[in-house]
Design an enzyme around this catalytic site. Sequence first.
Site, PDB file in Angstrom:
ATOM      1  N   ASP A   1     104.311 122.276  68.564  1.00  9.53           N
ATOM      2  CA  ASP A   1     104.064 120.921  68.083  1.00  9.53           C
ATOM      3  C   ASP A   1     105.240 120.523  67.193  1.00  9.53           C
ATOM      4  O   ASP A   1     105.916 121.393  66.622  1.00  9.53           O
ATOM      5  CB  ASP A   1     102.757 120.842  67.279  1.00  9.53           C
ATOM      6  CG  ASP A   1     102.201 119.440  67.225  1.00  9.53           C
ATOM      7  OD1 ASP A   1     101.218 119.153  67.937  1.00  9.53           O
ATOM      8  OD2 ASP A   1     102.756 118.600  66.485  1.00  9.53           O
TER       9      ASP A   1
ATOM     10  N   CYS B   1      78.559  94.333  63.534  1.00  6.25           N
ATOM     11  CA  CYS B   1      79.520  94.384  62.426  1.00  6.25           C
ATOM     12  C   CYS B   1      79.968  92.990  62.006  1.00  6.25           C
ATOM     13  O   CYS B   1      80.360  92.172  62.846  1.00  6.25           O
ATOM     14  CB  CYS B   1      80.736  95.211  62.854  1.00  6.25           C
ATOM     15  SG  CYS B   1      82.046  95.253  61.623  1.00  6.25           S
TER      16      CYS B   1
ATOM     17  N   CYS C   1      87.605  97.307  66.805  1.00  9.10           N
ATOM     18  CA  CYS C   1      86.701  97.513  67.932  1.00  9.10           C
ATOM     19  C   CYS C   1      86.856  96.320  68.879  1.00  9.10           C
ATOM     20  O   CYS C   1      87.061  95.204  68.433  1.00  9.10           O
ATOM     21  CB  CYS C   1      85.253  97.606  67.461  1.00  9.10           C
ATOM     22  SG  CYS C   1      84.911  99.013  66.364  1.00  9.10           S
TER      23      CYS C   1
ATOM     24  N   CYS D   1      94.312 110.433  76.160  1.00  7.62           N
ATOM     25  CA  CYS D   1      93.685 109.383  75.345  1.00  7.62           C
ATOM     26  C   CYS D   1      94.142 107.999  75.798  1.00  7.62           C
ATOM     27  O   CYS D   1      93.886 107.003  75.125  1.00  7.62           O
ATOM     28  CB  CYS D   1      93.978 109.591  73.858  1.00  7.62           C
ATOM     29  SG  CYS D   1      95.734 109.558  73.441  1.00  7.62           S
TER      30      CYS D   1
END
Length: 451
Positions: A334, A74, A83, A409
């Site tokens: 939620d 990239c 990234c 995560c």
Amino acid sequence: MVYLKVGQKIPLKIKKMGINGEGIGNFKGQTVFVKGALPKEEVYSVITKAQGRYVEAEIVNINKKSRQRVDPACKYYEECGGCQIMHLEYPAQLEFKRDILKQSLQKFKPEGFSNYELRPTMGMKEPWHYRNKLQFQTRQFKDKVNVGLYAENSHRLIDIKDCLVQDQLTQSIINTIRNLISKYKLPLFDERRSQGLRTVMVRHAMKSDQVQLVFISSKNINLDRISKDLVAEYPQIKTIALNINTKKSSEIYGQHTEIIWGQEAINEEVLDYEFSLSPRAFYQLNSMQTNVLYQEAINALDVSENDNIIDAYCGVGTIGLAFASKVKSVRGMDVIAQGIDDAKKNAENLGFDNTHYEVGQAEDIIPKWYKEGYRADAIIVDPPRTGLDDKLLDLIVEYKPEKMVYVSCNVSTLARDLVKLSHVYNVEYLQSVDMFPQTARTECVVKLTRK
């Protein structure tokens, strides 16, 4: 120990990588974090930050390169920051993501952590163009419209026209939007003086090929001409919405979202069922790997037909609905009302009458359900990066459902939460799933059973 100073140049042997993808070396007793360095490399570096024992450096020269180093594909990689490990070959990225899980466990030391089974990371065959959702900022720079992401730790917006991890249709649409902003002279937000368009969200449902757009603005703006041109060029667009955010904070969305063209939601599919996504509803960013992640969650929970399940942080109901045909009941909650509306519609469309969804915090709703007589045999948690709320963590330890799956995560907050959970649960295994190739982030499915 020698205390290093900003500007000082030092040689380093890189021993390992940290959780943000940086190389870690040691200089005369001082730990140094070096952006872009890889294990087994010997680098000459310059100190950029020195705060007591915490030291950061940048590479001046690589004297000995790792065999796993590759040239980043990239052109924005060095300045974007979206990234972090594109300079590491992909098989080694998968090993790294298993290793940072191990590092986090060693740091927080939940009970029995040295005996946990850490399964190899499940990766992608093609680790590119996987992000189904794009959120780019819009700003005026002199006579040019820039649409993209801010450079790491800065207010400098990088104009991105070809993101290699972004779905190609979403990138094409945002490139067209950039041109239309200039063509129709749409007002753009400026922190100091003007009001207008701040951010554009483009989401592509891979299975249905439907697209959803949300324009986030600090004031009401006329999008009629832009909408007309976009719909004419991209028949995949099914929803265009305007969200008003007047706050001066870094929050992307405001409270009010209005559909200005098209349908209320788009359709997506995971595993073997279809569901709806409204503009504000959360869904995983990597559609292909979401199938892998959710299948691992199903395998880990190992339910029976008489089980009652709580799906905390349920979003549009995606994980919980995967269990609905296999169990007695599924309940979820939620804080985003649109997501709960979607969850109810999705359950109804799938023909389930054994589901129940409410808007609110898990730590408030679960005790209410228990007072009403509902007892969970199993619980699924898929929290944000901050991990489990302390009150919810205490509730789980107090109520002790027989089975639990933690979908994480953030390996650091996962390891932290396992400290409390490991008092009442056996940690059977941890399965990392690479949802974000080229980045230092990973998802992890943890199977827990009550002691």
